[in-house]
Design a protein around this motif. Sequence first.
Motif, short mmCIF file in Angstrom:
data_model
loop_
_atom_site.label_atom_id
_atom_site.label_comp_id
_atom_site.label_asym_id
_atom_site.label_seq_id
_atom_site.Cartn_x
_atom_site.Cartn_y
_atom_site.Cartn_z
N LEU A 15 39.01 31.62 31.15
CA LEU A 15 38.25 31.33 32.38
C LEU A 15 37.40 32.52 32.79
N ILE A 16 37.91 33.73 32.60
CA ILE A 16 37.11 34.93 32.93
C ILE A 16 35.87 35.00 32.04
N MET A 17 36.07 34.78 30.73
CA MET A 17 34.94 34.86 29.80
C MET A 17 33.90 33.78 30.09
N THR A 18 34.37 32.60 30.56
CA THR A 18 33.45 31.49 30.78
C THR A 18 32.77 31.55 32.13
N PHE A 19 33.56 31.78 33.18
CA PHE A 19 33.03 31.64 34.54
C PHE A 19 32.81 32.97 35.27
N SER A 20 33.28 34.08 34.72
CA SER A 20 33.03 35.38 35.34
C SER A 20 31.97 36.16 34.57
N VAL A 21 32.18 36.28 33.26
CA VAL A 21 31.20 36.97 32.42
C VAL A 21 30.02 36.05 32.14
N GLY A 22 30.31 34.77 31.95
CA GLY A 22 29.27 33.81 31.60
C GLY A 22 29.30 33.50 30.12
N ALA A 23 29.05 32.26 29.77
CA ALA A 23 29.04 31.85 28.37
C ALA A 23 27.90 30.86 28.16
N GLY A 24 26.93 31.24 27.34
CA GLY A 24 25.80 30.37 27.06
C GLY A 24 25.03 30.03 28.32
N PRO A 25 24.84 28.73 28.59
CA PRO A 25 24.09 28.35 29.80
C PRO A 25 24.88 28.51 31.10
N VAL A 26 26.18 28.78 30.98
CA VAL A 26 27.02 28.91 32.18
C VAL A 26 26.95 30.35 32.69
N PRO A 27 26.40 30.58 33.91
CA PRO A 27 26.31 31.95 34.43
C PRO A 27 27.65 32.42 34.97
N LEU A 82 29.98 33.08 37.68
CA LEU A 82 30.03 32.57 39.05
C LEU A 82 31.09 33.23 39.91
N PHE A 83 32.14 33.79 39.28
CA PHE A 83 33.26 34.31 40.03
C PHE A 83 33.55 35.75 39.63
N PRO A 84 34.23 36.52 40.50
CA PRO A 84 34.57 37.90 40.16
C PRO A 84 35.55 37.94 38.99
N THR A 85 35.53 39.05 38.26
CA THR A 85 36.43 39.19 37.11
C THR A 85 37.84 39.57 37.53
N GLY A 86 38.04 40.05 38.73
CA GLY A 86 39.38 40.44 39.17
C GLY A 86 39.36 41.01 40.56
N GLY A 87 40.57 41.38 41.03
CA GLY A 87 40.71 41.92 42.38
C GLY A 87 40.87 40.82 43.41
N HIS A 101 37.51 35.14 45.26
CA HIS A 101 38.30 35.84 44.26
C HIS A 101 39.51 35.03 43.80
N MET A 102 39.98 34.10 44.63
CA MET A 102 41.18 33.34 44.31
C MET A 102 40.93 32.17 43.38
N VAL A 103 39.69 31.73 43.26
CA VAL A 103 39.40 30.48 42.56
C VAL A 103 39.96 30.47 41.14
N LEU A 104 39.63 31.46 40.33
CA LEU A 104 40.05 31.45 38.92
C LEU A 104 41.55 31.66 38.74
N PRO A 105 42.18 32.64 39.44
CA PRO A 105 43.64 32.75 39.26
C PRO A 105 44.40 31.54 39.76
N VAL A 106 43.96 30.94 40.86
CA VAL A 106 44.62 29.72 41.35
C VAL A 106 44.42 28.58 40.36
#
Length: 329
Positions: A159-171, A173-178, A196-201
Amino acid sequence: MRVRARAYLPYLAGKLGAAAVSLLAVLVTGFFLFRIVPGDPVKAMTHGTPTSAEQLAVLRRQFGLDEPLWRQFTEYCAGALTGDLGTSYQFRAPVGELIAAKLPATLLLTGVAVVLYSAVGLWLGTRSAWRHGRLGDRLHTGVALTLWSVPSFWLGLLLIMTFSVGAGPVPGLFPTGGMESGGTSGFGYVLDVAHHMVLPVLTLVAVGYAQTLLVMRASLLDEMGGDYLTTARAKGLRDAVVRRRHAVPNALLPTVTMVFINLGHVAAGSILVETVFSWPGLGGLFYQALSVPDLPLVQGLFVVFAGAMILMNLLADLLYPFLDPRVAR
């Protein structure tokens, strides 16, 4: 159905006694288990600092590491039973204060996740069982089995690689941590923490709901062949009423156990997920303590984690007779 006090009191006494024995076993295990972890805490604390043998001896004496093992154990048990969990080697602060400082972050993260995946799992598990064999049931069961087998840390990294760092057309969107970005207050701070809670939750919910769904589905399937459901339908009750008033309440015992175990995990948090997302909770604190090893902090966290599980299991056991009075007989 009413629970008879004469039958419930012996049942209560037995469960309280079992919980006390379990807590004693936790204290014994917590002390000796982490004594076999490789590494010298004093040398780890002074790593990178020139330290003489005399100074190392003074530090060992200061932290009580030079005392016989039996004396360390008795002092540890006496302190734990009075709420004194010792002083952290690493942070040079009382373990209780360190745990209290990190506990709110863990309760926020895992508490939200447990509420969400318990509700979703119970709802989808009930629907899947009641309509078993149909496309929706096969789809939900397949997804649940897949997610249940996925390691939480691997899913978090994905999820971090896809939605925090971004993958392809997906920018990204969320912080990588903290837990927060800093510099915000009021409602802006609430939104920042929620962001910040979205991805860990999401990681915790994806893995947790699958387990709840499968347990609820299996339990309800066992009840669906009962004669009492046939009788209820023969009385002219609608299918939704039969499910809600008769089948689901009788299928709840295994799921209640699951929900209370999940509530016990609220205090423990998720060590792997908190570490992956750099969440400032008890899971991350446990990882830091284990890497030293910081024995008082590791032992204190172990007691808190296990104690929370014992308490939640005890509450589930005490609730069972009110769901099914036959349990207390």
